[in-house]
Design an enzyme around this catalytic site. Structure first.
Site: not given
Ligand code: RB5
Length: 146
Positions: A9, A66, A68, A99, A134
Site C-alpha cells: 500500500d 504496508c 506495519t 516450520h 510441521h
Molecule cells: C495505512 O495508513 C496503514 O494503516 C497501513 O499501511 C498498515 O500499516 C495497516 O496495517
C-alpha cells in the site's frame, strides 16, 4: 529462477522498490502488483489482488507490504490457501519457511527493523521447509480454511 509477487500500500512504496531491486540482483522474476505512489489506498484491496494473482500462476512466494505489515498479513490470511507470516528478524524469517512453509511474508515500511528487510527475505529464500511434524500441523491449520 524464483518467481515472486510483491505488492504494497502507500505505506511501503520505497521499501517495495528496494526489495524489487534486491530480488533482481538475485535473478528473480518479479511481478509488481503496485502501488506506485504515496496516494492513500486500502491495503485489503491490494492484498486480495496479490493473493488471487498468486493462486493463478506458478509463483514461488509473495511479499506483502504496508505501514506495519499487520493489515496486509491479517487480510492475506483470510484468503483460502494463503499462509502469510509477519516476519521481523532472521529467526522468524527462517521459521516462516522451515516450520510454517509460508507462501507470503509481510513487512512494514514504517517499522524500524534491526536488520535490513532484504536480509530477512534472503534468509527465507535460503531456508527449506522442514516437513515431518510441521506438515501435519500445516494440514490442521489449512483445514480451518473455509
Ligand atoms: C495505512 O495508513 C496503514 O494503516 C497501513 O499501511 C498498515 O500499516 C495497516 O496495517
Amino acid at each position: 529462477m524464483k518467481k515472486i509477487i510483491i505488492a504494497s500500500d502507500h505505506g511501503a512504496v520505497a521499501l517495495k522498490s528496494e526489495i524489487a531491486a534486491f530480488l533482481k540482483t538475485k535473478n528473480c522474476e518479479i511481478k509488481d502488483m503496485g502501488v506506485h505512489s504515496d496516494d492513500s489506498v486500502d491495503y485489503p484491496d491490494i492484498a486480495v489482488t496479490a493473493c488471487e494473482e498468486f493462486k493463478k500462476s506458478g509463483y514461488d512466494f509473495g511479499i506483502l507490504l504496508c505501514g506495519t505489515g499487520i493489515g496486509m498479513s491479517i487480510t492475506a490470511n483470510k484468503i483460502k490457501g494463503i499462509r502469510c507470516a509477519l516476519v521481523h528478524d532472521l529467526f522468524t524469517a527462517e521459521m516462516a519457511k522451515a516450520h510454517n512453509d509460508a507462501n507470503f511474508i509481510a513487512f512494514g515500511g514504517r517499522v524500524k527493523y534491526s536488520i535490513p528487510v532484504t536480509k530477512m527475505i534472503e534468509k527465507f529464500m535460503d531456508t527449506k521447509f522442514a516437513g515431518d511434524r510441521h506438515e501435519r500441523r500445516i494440514s490442521k491449520m489449512m483445514a480451518l480454511d473455509c
